[in-house]
Structure formats: C-alpha cells, structure tokens
Design a protein around this motif. Structure first.
Motif, PDB file in Angstrom:
ATOM      1  N   TRP A 133      -0.692  -1.385  -7.745  1.00  0.00           N
ATOM      2  CA  TRP A 133      -0.143  -2.330  -6.777  1.00  0.00           C
ATOM      3  C   TRP A 133      -0.390  -1.803  -5.368  1.00  0.00           C
ATOM      4  O   TRP A 133      -0.578  -0.600  -5.162  1.00  0.00           O
ATOM      5  CB  TRP A 133       1.363  -2.492  -6.984  1.00  0.00           C
ATOM      6  N   ARG A 134      -0.370  -2.681  -4.393  1.00  0.00           N
ATOM      7  CA  ARG A 134      -0.516  -2.227  -3.010  1.00  0.00           C
ATOM      8  C   ARG A 134       0.852  -1.848  -2.458  1.00  0.00           C
ATOM      9  O   ARG A 134       1.881  -2.387  -2.862  1.00  0.00           O
ATOM     10  CB  ARG A 134      -1.154  -3.315  -2.151  1.00  0.00           C
ATOM     11  N   ASP A 135       0.833  -0.894  -1.534  1.00  0.00           N
ATOM     12  CA  ASP A 135       2.053  -0.534  -0.819  1.00  0.00           C
ATOM     13  C   ASP A 135       2.368  -1.613   0.219  1.00  0.00           C
ATOM     14  O   ASP A 135       1.512  -2.422   0.580  1.00  0.00           O
ATOM     15  CB  ASP A 135       1.880   0.818  -0.124  1.00  0.00           C
ATOM     16  N   ARG A 136       3.577  -1.595   0.730  1.00  0.00           N
ATOM     17  CA  ARG A 136       3.987  -2.619   1.692  1.00  0.00           C
ATOM     18  C   ARG A 136       3.142  -2.597   2.961  1.00  0.00           C
ATOM     19  O   ARG A 136       2.979  -3.628   3.608  1.00  0.00           O
ATOM     20  CB  ARG A 136       5.467  -2.434   2.042  1.00  0.00           C
ATOM     21  N   CYS A 137       2.623  -1.437   3.316  1.00  0.00           N
ATOM     22  CA  CYS A 137       1.832  -1.317   4.546  1.00  0.00           C
ATOM     23  C   CYS A 137       0.368  -1.709   4.352  1.00  0.00           C
ATOM     24  O   CYS A 137      -0.427  -1.616   5.294  1.00  0.00           O
ATOM     25  CB  CYS A 137       1.916   0.109   5.079  1.00  0.00           C
ATOM     26  N   GLU A 138      -0.003  -2.149   3.146  1.00  0.00           N
ATOM     27  CA  GLU A 138      -1.404  -2.443   2.841  1.00  0.00           C
ATOM     28  C   GLU A 138      -1.629  -3.927   2.615  1.00  0.00           C
ATOM     29  O   GLU A 138      -0.826  -4.601   1.955  1.00  0.00           O
ATOM     30  CB  GLU A 138      -1.836  -1.665   1.594  1.00  0.00           C
ATOM     31  N   CYS A 166      -1.387   4.709   3.889  1.00  0.00           N
ATOM     32  CA  CYS A 166      -1.695   3.273   3.976  1.00  0.00           C
ATOM     33  C   CYS A 166      -3.212   3.100   3.956  1.00  0.00           C
ATOM     34  O   CYS A 166      -3.891   3.478   4.917  1.00  0.00           O
ATOM     35  CB  CYS A 166      -1.099   2.661   5.238  1.00  0.00           C
ATOM     36  N   ASP A 230       0.179   6.783  -2.933  1.00  0.00           N
ATOM     37  CA  ASP A 230       1.065   5.624  -2.940  1.00  0.00           C
ATOM     38  C   ASP A 230       2.507   5.986  -2.620  1.00  0.00           C
ATOM     39  O   ASP A 230       2.940   7.131  -2.775  1.00  0.00           O
ATOM     40  CB  ASP A 230       1.026   4.940  -4.307  1.00  0.00           C
ATOM     41  N   ASP A 231       3.232   4.977  -2.223  1.00  0.00           N
ATOM     42  CA  ASP A 231       4.681   5.077  -2.079  1.00  0.00           C
ATOM     43  C   ASP A 231       5.289   5.507  -3.416  1.00  0.00           C
ATOM     44  O   ASP A 231       4.733   5.254  -4.484  1.00  0.00           O
ATOM     45  CB  ASP A 231       5.220   3.703  -1.660  1.00  0.00           C
ATOM     46  N   THR A 233       7.477   4.341  -5.196  1.00  0.00           N
ATOM     47  CA  THR A 233       7.793   3.252  -6.122  1.00  0.00           C
ATOM     48  C   THR A 233       6.543   2.515  -6.618  1.00  0.00           C
ATOM     49  O   THR A 233       6.650   1.614  -7.441  1.00  0.00           O
ATOM     50  CB  THR A 233       8.717   2.232  -5.441  1.00  0.00           C
ATOM     51  N   THR A 234       5.366   2.886  -6.122  1.00  0.00           N
ATOM     52  CA  THR A 234       4.133   2.174  -6.457  1.00  0.00           C
ATOM     53  C   THR A 234       3.439   2.807  -7.653  1.00  0.00           C
ATOM     54  O   THR A 234       3.235   4.019  -7.695  1.00  0.00           O
ATOM     55  CB  THR A 234       3.173   2.156  -5.255  1.00  0.00           C
TER      56      THR A 234
END
Length: 282
Positions: A133-138, A166, A230-231, A233-234
C-alpha cells in the motif's frame, strides 16, 4: 547447463549459484496456501479479492498443477479498466497471512501455466506481484517486486525499492533479473525467499523448474534493498493473474492473454510452499 539470474541493472548485488536442490527442513503446512481444490474461485479464503471486469476474467479451470483445479485469468484488449488498469487478477489484500513489510523473511511458492498457443508480444505481461500500500504522503507506489514474461522470451523478476520515507517516481530504485526461458505448454514452478528490507539487509533467493523438466535450479541470489521505507502501519499483499500496462494506452502485437495459476503459498520454509507438492494434509 546452469541458468543464473542476469541483472539488468546493478542496484542489488548478485552472486552466481550452482544448480542445487534446496534444503527442506520441515514439511509443515504453509501459513497460506491457495490451491482451488474445493472448485471455488476463493479456494476456501472468503477474503480473497478479484480485479475483474467481466465474466471471462477469472474462472476455476480443470487444468491444475496438482490436484483437480487451478485458476484461469483471461484479459482481452478493450476490457474495461479495473483498479486503474488493464488487468484480470486475484489478490490477497484482505488476507493478513499474506502481508509483508521490511524486516521480515518469507518464502513464496506458486505455479504458472502458459498454453502451447502462447504468443510472444512486443510488451511485457505481469503475472505475479508483491504490492505494498502507499503511505499517506505518497501519490502512488509501484510493487516491491513483480514477475513478468518479456518480449525476449524470458521470465524476469523486477524489484523496486526506496529508502526515503515518502517515495516519488524519481526516488524509486529499479533492478531486474532474467530468470529462465519461457516455455509455453508447461507449468512453471517458482519458489522465492525474500528477506524484505529497504536497506542493505535485503536478500532474494529464487528457484525454478517446469513440470516437464523437474529438478529445482537456483536462478537468482541477490542482496540489497528490495522494498520501501514504509510507515509502521503500511504493509504489502500479493496479486496474481494478468496485468498488461501497455494496453492502458494502446494495442500491442496480441489482443488476448490467458494464464493459469495454482498452489500459491506463503510460509517459513521451501518445503512449506513447494508448489509441486500441492496441498499438504491438514
């Protein structure tokens, strides 16, 4: 004659390896095995998902690697886009036992059948993916790794990585390995051992055989980054079927693709995920 992975770029270090049988420590059950032996597309995994546009996209078929059934994925030029592209895929997005992230070591096994009528194309076909999955900043993120059939007639493993928190299109590092010749009319068995890391601790080992020429060969041994920073949680998941990126923008030399997958497995040893063994007794 030995066949070794041929690096297409040098982001990971590659070591030649002799042809050998992998060491099978324990033939216990994989944490996840999808073999379609109940005759259903979900193979007893209710959370298994599908990227499909049409009735012909994904169907159970009685052409198995082992047992009675496999999954058939069919993609035709002009099929409606799904999940942003031209694809017919099964995915484990909601199956936690398939998740991966930097810091984990995991074995993966699966078999892919290409019919004798398979035709070479001018653009690649993506038949298996390890997709984070992508991180929120991506804005977006490519797969950490994916397996393709190339116009050259080779199986190729592509690996993407990024040590930045990111990722952007310009920051992703890419490396590819040619694994073996594509042989239509045969089941192609793969086992990969990934030590997932966005740093130097990453490692990949891969083995290959066909059902007509059994005998596992080491086709890749590599070290270096193989996923993303990744974060916390990712995580990532698996996808298998057909994805044809070139068809997102126009025609290629072929107008349809059909592939079969069987015995997709995730585990802690070669023996647990060996796709030639089929479903182990519970």
């Amino acid at each position: 004659m030995c066949t070794f992975a041929k690096p297409v770029s040098a982001a990971m270090s590659v070591f030649a390896a002799a042809v050998l049988w992998p060491v099978n420590a324990h033939a216990s059950a994989a944490v996840l095995r999808i073999g379609y032996e109940n005759g259903a597309r979900t193979s007893g995994q209710p959370a298994l998902g599908f990227n499909e546009c049409c009735k012909h996209s994904i169907q159970v078929d009685d052409l198995p690697r082992t047992g009675r059934y496999a999954i058939r994925s069919t993609l035709m030029y002009g099929d409606a886009a799904v999940a942003g592209g031209s694809r017919a895929e099964s995915h484990s997005m909601d199956i936690k036992d398939s998740y991966f992230r930097s810091g984990r070591t995991v074995y993966y096994g699966f078999s892919i059948y290409l019919a004798s009528t398979w035709q070479s194309d001018s653009r690649e076909d993506i038949l298996f993916q390890w997709k984070p999955w992508r991180d929120r900043c991506e804005a977006d993120k490519p797969p950490s790794a994916f397996l393709t059939v190339q116009p050259s007639g080779k199986w190729r493993l592509r690996v993407n990585s990024d040590g930045n928190a990111c990722s952007t299109a310009d920051s992703v590092k890419k490396v590819s390995f040619d694994l073996a010749e594509v042989r239509p009319g045969q089941w192609h068995d793969f086992v990969f051992r990934f030590t997932w890391s966005h740093g130097s601790q990453g490692a990949i080992d891969g083995w290959y055989q066909t059902h007509k020429s059994p005998g596992w060969r080491k086709v890749v041994t590599a070290t270096g980054p193989n996923t993303f920073n990744d974060d916390a949680t990712t995580q990532g998941y698996l996808k298998w079927g057909v994805y044809k990126p070139a068809w997102n923008s126009g025609r290629t030399d072929v107008t349809s693709r059909t592939v079969f997958h069987d015995n997709i497995a995730v585990g802690g040893s070669f023996a647990e995920v060996d796709p030639a063994k089929g479903q182990l007794p519970s």
